[in-house]
Design an enzyme around this catalytic site. Structure first.
Site, PDB file in Angstrom:
ATOM      1  N   LYS A 113      10.877  -3.871  35.964  1.00 56.31           N
ATOM      2  CA  LYS A 113      11.701  -3.360  35.036  1.00 56.31           C
ATOM      3  C   LYS A 113      11.007  -2.769  33.930  1.00 56.31           C
ATOM      4  CE  LYS A 113      15.219  -7.213  35.298  1.00 56.31           C
ATOM      5  NZ  LYS A 113      16.260  -6.320  36.207  1.00 56.31           N
ATOM      6  N   HIS A 131      22.519 -14.101  32.308  1.00 57.42           N
ATOM      7  CA  HIS A 131      22.226 -13.603  33.563  1.00 57.42           C
ATOM      8  C   HIS A 131      22.186 -14.848  34.472  1.00 57.42           C
ATOM      9  CE1 HIS A 131      19.989 -12.230  37.100  1.00 57.42           C
ATOM     10  NE2 HIS A 131      20.321 -10.987  37.000  1.00 57.42           N
TER      11      HIS A 131
HETATM   12  N1  C6P Z   1      18.756  -7.953  35.850  1.00 59.56           N
HETATM   13  C1  C6P Z   1      20.318  -6.047  36.424  1.00 59.56           C
HETATM   14  O1  C6P Z   1      20.605  -5.100  37.150  1.00 59.56           O
HETATM   15  P1  C6P Z   1      14.554 -10.523  38.176  1.00 59.56           P
HETATM   16  O2  C6P Z   1      15.584 -10.229  39.252  1.00 59.56           O
HETATM   17  O3  C6P Z   1      14.091 -12.030  38.419  1.00 59.56           O
HETATM   18  O4  C6P Z   1      13.655  -9.511  38.323  1.00 59.56           O
HETATM   19  O5  C6P Z   1      15.443 -10.518  36.862  1.00 59.56           O
HETATM   20  C2  C6P Z   1      16.623 -11.111  36.698  1.00 59.56           C
HETATM   21  C3  C6P Z   1      17.109 -11.109  35.279  1.00 59.56           C
HETATM   22  C4  C6P Z   1      17.078 -12.044  34.360  1.00 59.56           C
HETATM   23  N2  C6P Z   1      17.584 -11.755  33.050  1.00 59.56           N
HETATM   24  C5  C6P Z   1      18.144 -10.506  32.786  1.00 59.56           C
HETATM   25  C6  C6P Z   1      18.705 -10.111  31.440  1.00 59.56           C
HETATM   26  C7  C6P Z   1      18.278  -9.714  33.803  1.00 59.56           C
HETATM   27  O6  C6P Z   1      18.767  -8.355  33.402  1.00 59.56           O
HETATM   28  C8  C6P Z   1      17.627  -9.703  34.870  1.00 59.56           C
HETATM   29  C9  C6P Z   1      17.890  -8.800  36.050  1.00 59.56           C
HETATM   30  C10 C6P Z   1      19.095  -6.783  36.880  1.00 59.56           C
HETATM   31  O7  C6P Z   1      20.824  -6.448  35.586  1.00 59.56           O
HETATM   32  C11 C6P Z   1      19.271  -7.469  38.265  1.00 59.56           C
HETATM   33  S1  C6P Z   1      20.651  -8.353  38.290  1.00 59.56           S
END
Ligand code: C6P
Length: 418
Positions: A234, A130
């Site tokens: 999440k 990511h």
């Molecule tokens: N992925 C998705 O729709 P945050 O935004 O900090 O809570 O999470 C970031 C993040 C980091 N690592 C992984 C593997 C993720 O999946 C995510 C967030 C969301 O897939 C938003 S892009």
């Protein structure tokens, strides 16, 4: 279409805990929420815990010598202890509350990274990361002059572990930072083995647990992981709260991240000294109600049992993979069921993923479309965007059927042959 199935969890009771699921989003179209990888829904228990906190206990933490401040502090620190137990950390001092996974990774980059990385050093990431586990390292690499190397992925969507072993053997690797579960491919990476290999090569290991901690039991001691970052929103918790776990000795040695109130022991005009863990990394007024909500989410997930959650999701995801692969013209990304969890990303011939998502939405089916903050991975897959269905504790096989039906409808609208 769905054969009768016995879920390991009482799915009707779980769905009743999530009031948001019980609605029509368009006339006659009931919500089918398949976007939990972006952010999961929240059970009443979490919403209620936050409401109760605001109605009875709210004040600032660690500061006031009055009843409400003591209650708020107990609630906030109680949530930290729940998170500690949930991931089996040795001490609640190892649990730093952040805003989200992104902030946790940035914290490590800008504190541990700045203190320990030198020109010529190597940080190993992977091609499936990511952006939150790429960009902070790129920013820092530019400033310091260390190098980034990426573990490639195989055509099946797995990490190339031979290439990983070669990187550890041939390069001066200081840190490996890799996601546990891919938010696009669903790949469950063998982080326990990878951590042991990194340690044998003298490197530390950060696990991005954004898509694993909500779905499967993660035990930081069993993994022997050095840092683990994840997000509350999440895993049935609220937005605005996340966690960075770090081994105590590492956190003790790291300089602070943000400066301000609460993270200091003593301030003079000449300089300052730092508070003990975990407060050294929690400058300013924290997200107290959100921590309380995360504590309630941890209670909720623990009550269901992480093994039951994994088993439930496997039944739904495996069924989704089967049914989606029957659809003519649909390309599924990621490995077979034995290596994956949680998500199913796909394209439908040359229809743009946003158009698919819009047509599915018209049927009440919520999926995400785009690059899912993983542009390098999409480049590797040879597509600009995918549509992604993602699953959680409240999803059923009937909802997979609704997804499949909506995709067939999209095929008719776009007059796709084959
Ligand atoms: N992925 C998705 O729709 P945050 O935004 O900090 O809570 O999470 C970031 C993040 C980091 N690592 C992984 C593997 C993720 O999946 C995510 C967030 C969301 O897939 C938003 S892009």
């Amino acid at each position: 279409m769905t054969e009768p199935i016995t879920y390991p969890l009482d799915i009707a009771a779980i769905r009743a805990d999530f009031p948001i699921l019980d609605q029509e989003v368009h006339p006659g179209k009931r919500l089918v929420f398949l976007d939990s990888a972006a952010s999961s829904q929240k059970p009443r228990q979490v919403i209620e815990a936050m409401r109760r906190y605001y109605e009875h206990d709210h004040a600032n933490v660690h500061r006031g010598i009055h009843v409400l401040s003591e209650r708020a502090t107990a609630a906030y620190e109680g949530a930290r202890e729940k998170v500690r137990a949930f991931i089996n950390a040795r001490s609640s001092r190892e649990i730093i509350f952040t805003r989200n996974t992104t902030e946790g990774i940035n914290l490590v980059a800008h504190t541990w990274g700045r203190a320990n990385l030198r020109p010529g050093d190597v940080v190993v990431l992977s091609e499936m990361e990511h952006h939150s586990n790429i960009v902070p390292w790129q920013i820092l690499a530019e400033q310091i002059g260390f190098r980034l190397r990426y573990i490639p992925i195989t055509d099946e969507g797995l990490l190339d572990l031979d290439a990983y072993a070669a990187l550890l053997r041939d390069e001066p690797v200081k840190l490996v930072s890799v996601m546990h579960v891919s938010n696009v491919l669903g790949t469950v990476n063998p982080v326990k083995e990878m951590i042991a290999q990194a340690h044998a090569a003298g490197a530390l290991f950060l696990v991005d647990g954004a898509q694993s901690v909500p779905h499967l039991a993660v035990d930081v001691q069993a993994l022997d992981v050095d840092f683990l970052a994840f997000s509350g929103h999440k895993m049935a918790g609220p937005t605005g709260i996340g966690v960075l776990y770090g081994k105590r000795a590492l956190l003790e040695a790291m300089p602070p991240f943000l400066g301000g109130g609460e993270m200091i022991k003593r301030v003079t005009l000449e300089g300052s000294t730092w508070n003990d863990l975990p407060h050294k990394f929690e400058a300013g007024t924290p997200a107290i109600a959100q921590a309380v909500g995360l504590g309630a989410a941890v209670d909720y997930l623990s009550g269901l049992g992480m093994d039951n959650i994994l088993a439930h999701e496997k039944l739904v995801v495996d069924y989704a993979l089967d049914r989606l692969s029957e659809i003519p013209g649909l390309t599924l990304y990621g490995p077979g069921p034995e290596h994956r969890n949680g998500v199913a990303a796909f394209t439908l011939q040359d229809v743009h993923a946003h158009d698919i998502a819009q047509l599915l939405d018209a049927e009440g089916v919520a999926v995400r479309a785009g690059h899912h903050c993983a542009m390098p991975l999409h480049k590797r897959l040879g597509v600009v965007a995918t549509a992604r269905a993602s699953f959680y504790i409240y999803n059923t096989r009937d909802e997979v059927d609704a997804l499949v039906e909506a995709i067939y409808n999209a095929r008719r609208v776009f007059r796709l042959g084959g």
